[in-house]
Each structure stands twice: as C-alpha cells, then as structure tokens.
Design a protein around this motif. Structure first.
Motif, PDB file in Angstrom:
ATOM      1  N   UNK A  19      33.068  64.222  37.235  1.00  0.00           N
ATOM      2  CA  UNK A  19      33.259  62.883  36.672  1.00  0.00           C
ATOM      3  C   UNK A  19      34.580  62.283  37.142  1.00  0.00           C
ATOM      4  N   UNK A  20      35.619  63.117  37.161  1.00  0.00           N
ATOM      5  CA  UNK A  20      36.929  62.644  37.620  1.00  0.00           C
ATOM      6  C   UNK A  20      36.824  62.149  39.058  1.00  0.00           C
ATOM      7  N   UNK A  21      36.129  62.927  39.878  1.00  0.00           N
ATOM      8  CA  UNK A  21      36.052  62.621  41.308  1.00  0.00           C
ATOM      9  C   UNK A  21      35.152  61.412  41.577  1.00  0.00           C
ATOM     10  N   UNK A  22      33.998  61.366  40.902  1.00  0.00           N
ATOM     11  CA  UNK A  22      33.033  60.321  41.273  1.00  0.00           C
ATOM     12  C   UNK A  22      33.119  59.069  40.411  1.00  0.00           C
ATOM     13  N   UNK A  55      46.710  53.143  32.911  1.00  0.00           N
ATOM     14  CA  UNK A  55      45.580  52.693  33.726  1.00  0.00           C
ATOM     15  C   UNK A  55      44.291  53.396  33.329  1.00  0.00           C
ATOM     16  N   UNK A  56      44.376  54.706  33.200  1.00  0.00           N
ATOM     17  CA  UNK A  56      43.175  55.489  32.894  1.00  0.00           C
ATOM     18  C   UNK A  56      42.650  55.175  31.503  1.00  0.00           C
ATOM     19  N   UNK A  57      43.588  54.828  30.603  1.00  0.00           N
ATOM     20  CA  UNK A  57      43.151  54.522  29.241  1.00  0.00           C
ATOM     21  C   UNK A  57      42.274  53.281  29.192  1.00  0.00           C
ATOM     22  N   UNK A  58      42.409  52.436  30.211  1.00  0.00           N
ATOM     23  CA  UNK A  58      41.607  51.212  30.222  1.00  0.00           C
ATOM     24  C   UNK A  58      40.177  51.452  30.711  1.00  0.00           C
ATOM     25  N   UNK A  59      39.928  52.590  31.318  1.00  0.00           N
ATOM     26  CA  UNK A  59      38.563  52.893  31.774  1.00  0.00           C
ATOM     27  C   UNK A  59      37.747  53.337  30.563  1.00  0.00           C
ATOM     28  N   UNK A  60      36.636  52.636  30.295  1.00  0.00           N
ATOM     29  CA  UNK A  60      35.900  52.922  29.055  1.00  0.00           C
ATOM     30  C   UNK A  60      35.476  54.379  28.950  1.00  0.00           C
ATOM     31  N   UNK A  61      35.653  54.916  27.775  1.00  0.00           N
ATOM     32  CA  UNK A  61      35.284  56.304  27.511  1.00  0.00           C
ATOM     33  C   UNK A  61      33.790  56.529  27.697  1.00  0.00           C
ATOM     34  N   UNK A  62      33.024  55.477  27.442  1.00  0.00           N
ATOM     35  CA  UNK A  62      31.570  55.618  27.514  1.00  0.00           C
ATOM     36  C   UNK A  62      31.092  55.985  28.915  1.00  0.00           C
ATOM     37  N   UNK A  63      31.858  55.583  29.939  1.00  0.00           N
ATOM     38  CA  UNK A  63      31.456  55.951  31.297  1.00  0.00           C
ATOM     39  C   UNK A  63      31.476  57.456  31.452  1.00  0.00           C
ATOM     40  N   UNK A  64      32.511  58.081  30.875  1.00  0.00           N
ATOM     41  CA  UNK A  64      32.595  59.537  30.942  1.00  0.00           C
ATOM     42  C   UNK A  64      31.508  60.186  30.109  1.00  0.00           C
ATOM     43  N   UNK A  65      31.250  59.586  28.945  1.00  0.00           N
ATOM     44  CA  UNK A  65      30.210  60.153  28.087  1.00  0.00           C
ATOM     45  C   UNK A  65      28.850  60.061  28.759  1.00  0.00           C
ATOM     46  N   UNK A 100      27.178  65.876  34.270  1.00  0.00           N
ATOM     47  CA  UNK A 100      28.317  66.012  35.172  1.00  0.00           C
ATOM     48  C   UNK A 100      29.457  66.775  34.503  1.00  0.00           C
ATOM     49  N   UNK A 101      30.132  67.621  35.288  1.00  0.00           N
ATOM     50  CA  UNK A 101      31.298  68.330  34.765  1.00  0.00           C
ATOM     51  C   UNK A 101      32.482  67.379  34.742  1.00  0.00           C
ATOM     52  N   UNK A 125      24.617  60.122  18.334  1.00  0.00           N
ATOM     53  CA  UNK A 125      25.520  60.912  19.176  1.00  0.00           C
ATOM     54  C   UNK A 125      25.435  62.395  18.835  1.00  0.00           C
ATOM     55  N   UNK A 126      25.140  62.681  17.580  1.00  0.00           N
ATOM     56  CA  UNK A 126      24.963  64.089  17.207  1.00  0.00           C
ATOM     57  C   UNK A 126      23.683  64.638  17.845  1.00  0.00           C
ATOM     58  N   UNK A 127      22.629  63.832  17.832  1.00  0.00           N
ATOM     59  CA  UNK A 127      21.386  64.276  18.477  1.00  0.00           C
ATOM     60  C   UNK A 127      21.614  64.434  19.979  1.00  0.00           C
ATOM     61  N   UNK A 128      22.421  63.539  20.559  1.00  0.00           N
ATOM     62  CA  UNK A 128      22.670  63.590  21.999  1.00  0.00           C
ATOM     63  C   UNK A 128      23.530  64.787  22.391  1.00  0.00           C
ATOM     64  N   UNK A 129      24.354  65.239  21.477  1.00  0.00           N
ATOM     65  CA  UNK A 129      25.275  66.314  21.828  1.00  0.00           C
ATOM     66  C   UNK A 129      26.638  65.801  22.231  1.00  0.00           C
ATOM     67  N   UNK A 130      26.914  64.531  21.942  1.00  0.00           N
ATOM     68  CA  UNK A 130      28.231  63.974  22.235  1.00  0.00           C
ATOM     69  C   UNK A 130      29.188  64.220  21.081  1.00  0.00           C
ATOM     70  N   UNK A 131      28.607  64.497  19.928  1.00  0.00           N
ATOM     71  CA  UNK A 131      29.397  64.725  18.732  1.00  0.00           C
ATOM     72  C   UNK A 131      28.807  65.961  18.069  1.00  0.00           C
ATOM     73  N   UNK A 132      29.656  66.743  17.443  1.00  0.00           N
ATOM     74  CA  UNK A 132      29.137  67.934  16.785  1.00  0.00           C
ATOM     75  C   UNK A 132      28.977  67.658  15.292  1.00  0.00           C
ATOM     76  N   UNK A 133      27.844  68.051  14.730  1.00  0.00           N
ATOM     77  CA  UNK A 133      27.637  67.856  13.299  1.00  0.00           C
ATOM     78  C   UNK A 133      28.570  68.798  12.547  1.00  0.00           C
ATOM     79  N   UNK A 134      29.094  68.323  11.399  1.00  0.00           N
ATOM     80  CA  UNK A 134      29.921  69.217  10.590  1.00  0.00           C
ATOM     81  C   UNK A 134      29.058  70.307   9.986  1.00  0.00           C
ATOM     82  N   UNK A 135      27.825  69.945   9.647  1.00  0.00           N
ATOM     83  CA  UNK A 135      26.880  70.923   9.090  1.00  0.00           C
ATOM     84  C   UNK A 135      25.488  70.578   9.571  1.00  0.00           C
TER      85      UNK A 135
END
Ligand code: ADP
Ligand code: MG
Lengths: 369, 280
Positions: free
Chosen positions: B185-188, B163-173, B180-181, A47-57
């Motif tokens: 993401x919210x819209x689509x 309701x929104x908490x049940x939508x997996x975070x990974x979809x947004x990631x 996507x902004x 995830x750090x490589x992907x840019x989903x998480x920021x590395x602390x260092x």
C-alpha cells in the motif's frame, strides 16, 4: 454463496458503547439493508463485518466459519466505501484491477476479469480515464467494479449513494438491485435513507442507538413495526403519533380516546393494563381519507405538497393537551384544498397502530400481512 | 477572496515588500556586479553601479586560479545529493509511522526530534567531532554527509507527516480490504500520492545540505579532494590579496544548482510548506 451470522456483537470505543449485543442471521443471497439515524453505529457494524474494526465482544460467522479475527480477504468480503476511496493516481482500469494485482492474478486473466466488470458497469470506454475525470455516478461504478472483480462472497456497501444527486440516486438504486440479481451474492447495504431501505432490501435491519430495533422484510416493518421508533422511521411521509388514553380493552381489541381525534376501538392483542393508561396512537398519513363535514375529525391545512398522483397535506389538529398538534395526511392528487382551509378526515381503526408509553407496539390483528 | 485593501494600504504593502526584497537581494546583485568587474576597479571611488569595463573574464579565470574547482563543485553536489538520499531513507518510514500509527511516546519523541533543531549545528561541533573521530570517519565524505542528514531528518519528518496525514485513511483501508500489505500500500498508493510532499522534503533537504556543508567541511575534513565548493572558495584568498571578483564568480556558480532547483520546484514548495495549514 454465503450466510452471515453475527453473534452477540458489542463494540465500545474507549468508554462509549457504540453497539450493544447485536444478533443477526443473514441468509445466502439476501440483500440486507442496515438503516438507522446518523451515528447509530451502522458504519461501525459494517466495518466489524469487513474486518476493519475488531468487535469488543462476539463472533462473526461467514458460511459457518468463525472469521472474527480473519483478514478481510479470507472472510471473502469486499467493501464499497462511502467516499468511494478510489486511487486518484491510477486509471479506472488499474483501480478495478487493484485487488487482482495484489493477488498476482496472471495478466491475461486479469484483463479479462476487469473487462467483464467494466462491461457489467458500462465503464468500458472509461477504462483509461483517471477517477478525477469521471462523474459521481461513474466513480460510484468504479468503486463497485473494484469490489466485484474479486468475486467475493459478501458485498458490503456503506451509504454508496449518499454523495449522488437525487435523480442519479434513483437510477443507481435500480442498477444495484439488478446487479444483486446478476451476481447472486449476499449484500449488506448501509444507509440512513429509509426509502433506499424499503425499495432495495429483502430484509431490513433497523438500528437505533447501537441496538437492533427490528429485523424483517420491508412490508413486515411497514405493517408490523415492533416499536414506535421503527414505526416513525419506516414509511414516507412518516407516521402521525397522537397521545391517547385507554378507556377499555379485551383480548382482541383496545378502546382509546385519542387527543384531537376522539374515541376509537383498535383490533389489537395483548393490550394489557388499566383504564387511564397513556398510550400512543399511530396513524400513517396514507391511511386517512377525506369525509364530509360533521364526520371524523378536523385538520387545518397549512402546506399542501402536490405530487401529482397524490398530495400531502401538512397542518395541525386540535389538541386538548397542547392546543394544536402537527399532523400529516395523504390526499388524492386533485383534491380541492388550499392552505388555511379546514378539512375533515376519517381513519379506519383496522389500519391504526398502538404503542405503550414505553414505545412497544401492540400486535395488530387486522393488518394486511 | 475579495480584495479588501485600499489604494493607500496597497502602496504601503508594496513599499514594505520592496524594502524587504532590496535588503534580501542587494548582496546578490553586488556579488554579481563584483564578479563582472576587473579586480583593479573593485574599490574605486566614487562607487559606480554600472561601468563599461565589465566582462565575463573572471568566469574563465577561476578555473586557472583554482584548478580543483570542478572537483569542489562535484563534491558539493555529491555531498548534498547523498545527504538528501540518506535523509529521505529515514524520513519516509518515520513520517509514515508518525502519520498513521498510535504508539507510546509518539508526541514526546516528535517533540524531542524538533528540539534537536533548536541547537544550531555549531553548538554540537565538538561532540560531533569526538564522535566522528571515534568512528574513524574524519576526513571522509561520511563526515560531512552523516551530520548533515541527521540535522535535516527532524524537519523532514515533520513536513512529510503533515503531507501524509492529508491522504485519506480510507484509501489505505480499501487497499487493506483488497488484501494489500502495508508495504504494498505504501509503495502503490501512499508514496505516489505523496510525490509533491516528497519533492518538498527532497528540495528542503538538498538546499539545507548544500548550505550547511561548509561548517562540517571545515571542521571534519582536511582532505582537499573531498572539499565542497564553499570551502574551496577559500583558495581565492591569497597571501597578498583576495581575488574578489573571481571569488564572487565561483560563488555564483556555486549557488546556481540550488537556484535552479528552487525555481523549478517552487510551485511544489509553496504548496508543501503550507500543507495542513488550512482544512480543504
Ligand atoms: N474510531 C472511533 N473512535 C471513537 N468513536 C467512534 C469511532 N468510530 C465511530 N465512533 C462513534 O460511534 C458512533 C457510531 O458511529 P458510526 O458507526 O459511524 O455511525 P453511523 O454510520 O450509523 O452514522 C458515533 O457516535 C461515533 O462518534
Ligand atoms: Mg456511517
């Protein structure tokens, strides 16, 4: 077309350190596998490589450019999530097209690129289905399709096969390997399964407790594990470890007395220390062979797993320390042994591994590679 | 789940449900019967549950007795719809923020929102009156829409958030990795998946707005043209007598929109109100 370099990457969540000072340099078009037990930090590193998480260092360099704070798209990466993360309300076509829609790719080109991806992944006649109507393997392919349609420089996979059944996993391993050849891209693949690592990787990164234990080709790791952890992790069935004491050593060999096996002289270098030091002998189950009674050492077989071409014997050998200690051996497929029986085994010292009490391996001088 | 009740226990359960439903529904039954009876027969004794002189006469008479009735019905639906709309405009972004972002004062502000719901609307009528007068909104539609929406927003946020908490975070990631902004993401992705939740909040708001508009209408509005149906029903109370049967007929027409919405969407509603109660 991309090299990836990780420089001094560390990561902590609140007070817990998850990754310690990771340094890696990945060549263009390599298939790299991060392998390690659950919770060792593989996903976090990805995830750090992907840019989903920021590395602390530390820094992430892709193609010579520092992308440590760049957006995933600007890094040129794409990621396949462990849960696939398909959009359940969109058709397979729209799922694959999603990155292109975001990038506002013109309709004609979009169609052509989605069809191309679908073609590679054999999804052409599934394009109008919803993810819920697909099998696990097909969902997996849609997730891969969504990642290849953007032509990224680096592909990231987080345990992509862990949700599939064993047979399908075998097929997908082959498919992914051939996809890697077709796409000519750098791939980083995370798994906890050492079989996946051994079979697919150009190079394996073994991670343990947030540290890189070893980085090398599968056969380097197999023949020259640098630590006892790597030795135990790589290889199936895994290595037997037997407590031993040093009796004598020279520059090119080390004599030991192994508990339950007897005296052995191993061709290893840098065996420094004094007599009576405790060491750990490592024997791969496949490096053992049957011998007649009166020779070698004795093992009591408790369970015999017949695989056809070979058979794995699980049992115990005698131990001065603990009475008996568990032991595994790979035997010929048609061996005449039944559970409860005693067999006699011998081992070639050239093939043995030796570890210090800290778990560091001594360099083997007569290994195959 | 395996049915683990004995026959006797079941009998007890059904009896309890029966008594409960009788108490809940009897007023409506009586309302319906009253609307079907001629006015002169309403108070005859002994009480007759069913009689031969029942007719739909009251349902045609109401439009004559209260000529503005269509206007009142329109006002009611219009006020409830506008309240729902405004409520949703505030609930959606707020619920998303509460479901996904970490920020200072998150727990406190959410608790404060819900604390507002502890006050019955009536307690706040006088301050609200002063506020609306200050803003010059008395005797307008806004006087009934704004307070209505304000009272519905907190629960709406709470419902949609779970309701929104049940939508997996990974979809947004995944969408984020694909460039996507947040808004895209919210819209689509998020809102299409949250449709059942949006329906729940929408229905909840509509029914809530429909029910509470009476209070706001009689306090903040004196223009007959803006009155919703519950206030308009007062016109069936004459100087001499109350035209009960017509009043009941108008009331039944008044609850029809809510009834229909509820019947059509109750499947969503039941799923929605228990969302997040069990881990899937
Ligand atoms: N967002 C987070 N907050 C706190 N701790 C986390 C978070 N993500 C992961 N961790 C911790 O970091 C460690 C490594 O997690 P992870 O990278 O998911 O391991 P792996 O993928 O190798 O199984 C785990 O101990 C996990 O509990
Ligand atoms: Mg993981």
């Amino acid at each position: 077309m991309a090299t990836v370099a990780l420089q001094n990457i560390s990561k902590s969540f609140d007070d817990t350190q998850v990754l310690n000072n990771i340094n890696l340099s990945i060549e263009d078009r390599e298939f790299i596998v991060f392998v390690g037990p659950s919770g060792c930090g593989k996903t976090t590193l990805l995830r750090i490589i992907a840019g989903l998480e920021e590395a602390s260092e530390g820094q992430i360099i892709i193609d010579g450019e520092d992308v440590s704070s760049a957006h995933p798209v600007d890094r040129g990466i794409s990621m396949v999530f462990q849960s696939y993360a398909l959009y359940p309300h969109l058709s397979v076509f729209e799922n694959i097209a999603f990155p292109l829609r975001v990038a506002k790719v013109p309709e004609a080109e979009l169609n052509q690129r989605v069809e191309h991806a679908a073609n590679i992944l054999q999804l052409t006649n599934r394009l109008q289905h919803k993810p819920g109507q697909l099998s696990g393997g097909q969902r997996q392919r849609v997730a891969i399709g969504r990642s290849i349609v953007r032509n990224p420089k680096v592909f990231l996979f987080d345990e992509p096969l862990s949700n599939l059944d064993a047979a399908l996993r075998g097929d997908m391993r082959v498919e992914l390997a051939s996809l890697h050849q077709d796409l000519n891209a750098t791939m980083i693949y995370v798994t906890h399964d050492q079989v996946e690592a051994m079979t697919m990787a150009d190079k394996i990164v073994v991670i343990n407790g947030g540290n890189v234990e070893q980085f090398g080709t599968p056969m380097e790791l197999y023949h020259h594990p640098e630590t006892q952890f790597v030795a135990g992790f790589i290889g199936q069935p895994n290595m037997n470890f037997i407590s031993s004491t040093r009796t004598a050593s020279t520059a090119t060999n080390c004599s030991i007395k192994a508990d339950g096996i007897g005296a052995l002289t191993l061709p290893v270098s840098s065996c420094v220390g004094k007599e009576g030091d405790s060491l750990c002998l490592g024997i791969r189950p496949e490096d053992l062979s049957l011998t007649s009674s009166g020779q070698g050492f004795e093992m009591q077989v408790k369970v015999l797993e017949r695989l056809g071409g070979s058979a794995i014997a699980y049992g115990t050998i005698n131990s001065q320390v603990s009475g008996e200690q568990s032991f595994k051996a790979v035997l010929p497929g048609d061996v005449q042994v039944s559970p409860g029986q005693h067999i006699h085994l011998q081992v070639n010292p050239d093939k043995c591994h030796l570890f210090t009490s800290q778990g560091d391996a001594m360099h083997r001088l007569k290994a195959e590679v | 789940m395996i049915d683990k009740y004995s026959a006797l226990e079941k009998l007890g359960l059904y009896t309890a449900i029966g008594i409960f439903l009788t108490f809940m529904l009897l007023p409506f039954v009586e309302m319906l019967l009253a609307s079907l009876r001629p006015l002169t027969h309403l108070f005859r004794s002994p009480y007759q549950f069913w009689s031969d002189d029942m007719s739909l006469q009251a349902y045609s008479d109401i439009w004559v007795t209260v000529p503005k009735l269509p206007r009142y019905i329109f006002n009611s639906v219009f006020l409830a719809s506008m309240t729902t709309l405004i409520c949703m405009v505030f609930v959606v972004p707020a619920a998303y923020a509460y479901a996904r972002f970490q920020f200072r004062g998150k727990a406190v502000s959410l608790a404060l929102f819900l604390a507002v719901n502890m006050f019955a609307g009536a307690v706040l009528l006088i301050p609200l009156y002063k506020l609306l007068r200050g803003m010059g909104l008395l005797n307008t539609y806004w006087a009934m829409i704004i307070p209505g929406a304000a009272f519905l927003v907190p629960t709406g946020i709470y419902l949609l958030k779970s309701f929104l908490e049940k939508i997996p975070k990974e979809l947004e990631e995944a969408a984020f990795v694909d460039g996507a902004s947040r808004l895209y993401t919210l819209r689509r992705v998020i809102l299409p998946l949250a449709v059942p939740g949006l329906i729940v909040v929408g229905v909840y708001s509509f029914i809530g707005a429909y029910a509470q508009q009476f209070l706001f209408a009689i306090t903040f509005n004196q223009k007959r043209d803006y009155m919703p149906l519950p206030a308009g029903i007062f016109e069936f109370i004459g100087y001499q007598e109350v035209i009960w049967n017509q009043m009941m007929a108008a009331s039944i027409i008044g609850i029809l929109p809510v009834l229909f919405i509820f019947l059509f969407l109750q499947k969503f509603l039941m799923a929605g109100l228990t969302a997040g109660a069990v881990k899937s």
